[in-house]
Write a protein that holds these residues in place. Structure first.
Motif, short mmCIF file in Angstrom:
data_model
loop_
_atom_site.label_atom_id
_atom_site.label_comp_id
_atom_site.label_asym_id
_atom_site.label_seq_id
_atom_site.Cartn_x
_atom_site.Cartn_y
_atom_site.Cartn_z
N LEU A 60 19.83 -22.38 29.50
CA LEU A 60 19.80 -22.32 28.04
C LEU A 60 19.40 -20.94 27.56
CD1 LEU A 60 19.91 -23.59 25.24
CD2 LEU A 60 17.56 -24.39 25.59
N LEU A 64 21.69 -18.35 25.37
CA LEU A 64 21.28 -17.87 24.05
C LEU A 64 21.22 -16.34 24.02
CD1 LEU A 64 18.49 -20.46 23.12
CD2 LEU A 64 20.86 -20.35 22.30
N VAL A 116 21.24 -28.58 23.83
CA VAL A 116 20.03 -27.76 23.67
C VAL A 116 18.77 -28.60 23.80
CG1 VAL A 116 18.74 -26.31 22.05
CG2 VAL A 116 21.21 -26.03 22.26
N LEU A 144 25.81 -26.71 27.63
CA LEU A 144 25.49 -26.95 26.23
C LEU A 144 26.37 -28.04 25.62
CD1 LEU A 144 24.90 -23.32 24.93
CD2 LEU A 144 23.20 -25.12 25.27
#
Length: 283
Positions: A60, A64, A116, A144
């Protein structure tokens, strides 16, 4: 009419020719953005590697970081192509566009947000064996948008994250051991205290059983041809460990009852002719 069309085409061509330098710079910026994004992910991976974060949470953070670099690169490239744009107007335009896109791709964004949240929560890690909505298997990968679950027979199921987030998920391997059960029937003329003791000793002597957590042997119910004992014990939590433990327990109980001369009767079933015959004799 023809003259008007020629003038418009000429204007469009000259406008495109004038914007070629800006487009070239924007293209170069996007190429540089891709390189920077790759380096940023590597740096983040090195920094995260020194911590004890879960693999899903690492993925994650890396996603990001890459997304943030690319958004910044696209912002700068758009401003180079359209000099009148500002960060404020671009963000405002993205806000309006996000609302429209959100309605059009509601399921996609729902899975994205669920992904998420799944990565952020502590439970259901990669390697866990789970069961949800009739799907059972090992969690191999969490993205995701979707989660990859490999069944014990080898099939791969790609599950949208929204399903795993909105429905109850049973995590079979949340702890190293879990409780297993088996039902054992003995004949009505058996000494129940003796049968219970034989069963308990068979379970205690079986490999992989955690006797410290307790072994339960309950006289459970009066069946049609037997009195049934409910036997419970603690062993490995994975399905294979459970099957292996159950195999050892069943074999041990059968051996112990045979040695003690305690009969395990055949179950009887009712035929359409109202005849009761042993299950082993049914065609």
């Amino acid at each position: 009419m023809a003259q008007t069309i020629n003038n418009q085409l000429s204007t469009m061509w000259y406008g495109f020719a004038e914007s070629i330098p800006s487009l070239s710079i924007a293209l170069i910026l996007l190429m540089v953005t891709g390189i920077i994004a790759s380096f940023a992910v590597k740096i983040a991976d090195r920094l995260i590697g020194k911590t004890e974060l879960r693999p899903s949470l690492r993925n994650l953070i890396e996603t990001l970081v890459k997304l943030g670099v690319w958004l910044l690169g696209w912002f700068i490239a758009a401003i180079v192509v359209f000099p009148d744009l500002t960060f404020g107007s671009l963000i405002a335009g993205l806000g309006i566009g996000a609302v429209a896109i959100g309605f059009a791709f509601q399921d996609i964004f729902e899975n994205f947000l669920a992904g998420v949240l799944i990565m952020l929560r502590e439970k259901m890690r990669i390697g866990d064996i789970i069961e949800c909505e009739g799907i059972t298997g090992k969690v191999e990968h969490i993205t995701l948008r979707e989660t990859h679950i490999r069944s014990a027979s080898g099939e791969l199921t790609v599950v949208p994250n929204s399903i795993l987030f909105k429905n109850p998920v049973e995590i079979l391997t949340d702890v190293e051991q879990r409780c297993h059960t088996v039902v054992v029937g003995v004949a009505y003329d058996s000494d129940l205290d003796k049968a219970s003791e034989v069963i308990r000793k068979a379970v205690e002597s079986a490999e992989g059983v955690d006797a410290a957590k307790g072994i339960d042997v309950f006289a459970h119910e009066f069946n049609s041809s037997s009195i049934d004992f409910l036997v419970r014990w603690w062993a490995g939590s994975t399905p294979r460990a459970g099957h292996e433990s159950r195999d050892r327990i069943v074999r041990g109980i059968k051996r112990g009852l045979d040695e003690a001369g305690i009969e395990i009767p055949f179950p009887y079933i009712t035929h359409t002719f109202k005849d009761k015959v042993p299950l082993g004799n049914v065609d």
